[in-house]
Design a protein around this motif. Structure first.
Motif, mmCIF file in Angstrom:
data_model
loop_
_atom_site.group_PDB
_atom_site.id
_atom_site.type_symbol
_atom_site.label_atom_id
_atom_site.label_comp_id
_atom_site.label_asym_id
_atom_site.label_seq_id
_atom_site.Cartn_x
_atom_site.Cartn_y
_atom_site.Cartn_z
ATOM 1 N N GLN A 1 0.822 -1.217 0.000
ATOM 2 C CA GLN A 1 0.000 0.000 0.000
ATOM 3 C C GLN A 1 0.854 1.264 0.000
ATOM 4 O O GLN A 1 0.593 2.195 -0.745
ATOM 5 N N GLU A 2 1.866 1.283 0.827
ATOM 6 C CA GLU A 2 2.680 2.487 1.001
ATOM 7 C C GLU A 2 3.555 2.788 -0.216
ATOM 8 O O GLU A 2 3.773 3.950 -0.551
ATOM 9 N N PHE A 3 4.049 1.739 -0.881
ATOM 10 C CA PHE A 3 5.032 1.930 -1.943
ATOM 11 C C PHE A 3 4.539 1.504 -3.326
ATOM 12 O O PHE A 3 5.326 1.449 -4.267
ATOM 13 N N ALA A 4 3.249 1.211 -3.441
ATOM 14 C CA ALA A 4 2.632 0.884 -4.727
ATOM 15 C C ALA A 4 3.370 -0.230 -5.467
ATOM 16 O O ALA A 4 3.720 -0.097 -6.635
ATOM 17 N N VAL A 5 3.650 -1.310 -4.728
ATOM 18 C CA VAL A 5 4.285 -2.486 -5.325
ATOM 19 C C VAL A 5 3.434 -3.704 -5.050
ATOM 20 O O VAL A 5 2.619 -3.714 -4.139
ATOM 21 N N SER A 6 3.647 -4.720 -5.844
ATOM 22 C CA SER A 6 3.031 -6.018 -5.609
ATOM 23 C C SER A 6 4.152 -6.968 -5.206
ATOM 24 O O SER A 6 5.165 -7.068 -5.903
ATOM 25 N N ILE A 7 3.974 -7.642 -4.085
ATOM 26 C CA ILE A 7 4.993 -8.567 -3.593
ATOM 27 C C ILE A 7 4.458 -9.988 -3.738
ATOM 28 O O ILE A 7 3.594 -10.411 -2.969
ATOM 29 N N PRO A 8 4.962 -10.717 -4.725
ATOM 30 C CA PRO A 8 4.476 -12.083 -4.941
ATOM 31 C C PRO A 8 4.964 -13.013 -3.833
ATOM 32 O O PRO A 8 6.026 -12.775 -3.231
ATOM 33 N N PRO A 9 4.202 -14.063 -3.529
ATOM 34 C CA PRO A 9 4.579 -14.993 -2.452
ATOM 35 C C PRO A 9 5.998 -15.542 -2.576
ATOM 36 O O PRO A 9 6.693 -15.709 -1.584
ATOM 37 N N GLU A 10 6.448 -15.786 -3.798
ATOM 38 C CA GLU A 10 7.781 -16.359 -3.989
ATOM 39 C C GLU A 10 8.901 -15.378 -3.612
ATOM 40 O O GLU A 10 10.046 -15.777 -3.428
ATOM 41 N N ASP A 11 8.567 -14.101 -3.468
ATOM 42 C CA ASP A 11 9.563 -13.102 -3.069
ATOM 43 C C ASP A 11 9.650 -12.922 -1.550
ATOM 44 O O ASP A 11 10.507 -12.199 -1.061
ATOM 45 N N VAL A 12 8.759 -13.569 -0.821
ATOM 46 C CA VAL A 12 8.784 -13.453 0.636
ATOM 47 C C VAL A 12 9.811 -14.458 1.159
ATOM 48 O O VAL A 12 9.503 -15.588 1.513
ATOM 49 N N THR A 13 11.058 -14.017 1.164
ATOM 50 C CA THR A 13 12.180 -14.874 1.560
ATOM 51 C C THR A 13 13.004 -14.189 2.644
ATOM 52 O O THR A 13 12.903 -12.981 2.849
ATOM 53 N N LEU A 14 13.838 -14.982 3.302
ATOM 54 C CA LEU A 14 14.742 -14.414 4.301
ATOM 55 C C LEU A 14 15.652 -13.362 3.689
ATOM 56 O O LEU A 14 15.950 -12.347 4.310
#
Length: 91
Positions: free
Chosen positions: A51-64
């Motif tokens: 919301q804050e940065f107008a990006v889409s974060i796909p599940p595969e990018d949620v990494t350590l």
């Protein structure tokens, strides 16, 4: 621009996830492994970032690698072309 992103992330984490105490985020280079941020916190953080940065974060990018600490999150958002509200927008 990355300083603005970094400041916004720190502000959100301190306010919403660490009950207003900035000390842990400054001392701990690995927020996930230290368990300062749990899985629900990560979800809240992702929603904030999208919301804050107008990006889409796909599940595969949620990494350590992307969410380990504030610097990693800032670099990740910059690589996704994060936009900062009010910066560069016409008045």
């Amino acid at each position: 621009m990355s300083d603005i992103i970094k400041h916004s992330i720190i502000e959100f984490v301190v306010r919403e996830l660490l009950d207003g105490d900035p000390e842990p985020i400054e001392e701990e280079p690995d927020l996930l492994q230290s368990e300062l941020i749990d899985s629900i916190g990560i979800i809240r953080l992702i929603v904030f970032m999208e919301q804050e940065f107008a990006v889409s974060i796909p599940p595969e990018d949620v990494t350590l690698d992307h969410f380990r600490n504030v610097d990693a999150m800032t670099e990740y958002l910059a690589s996704r072309g994060a936009a900062v509200r009010g910066v560069g927008e016409p008045d």
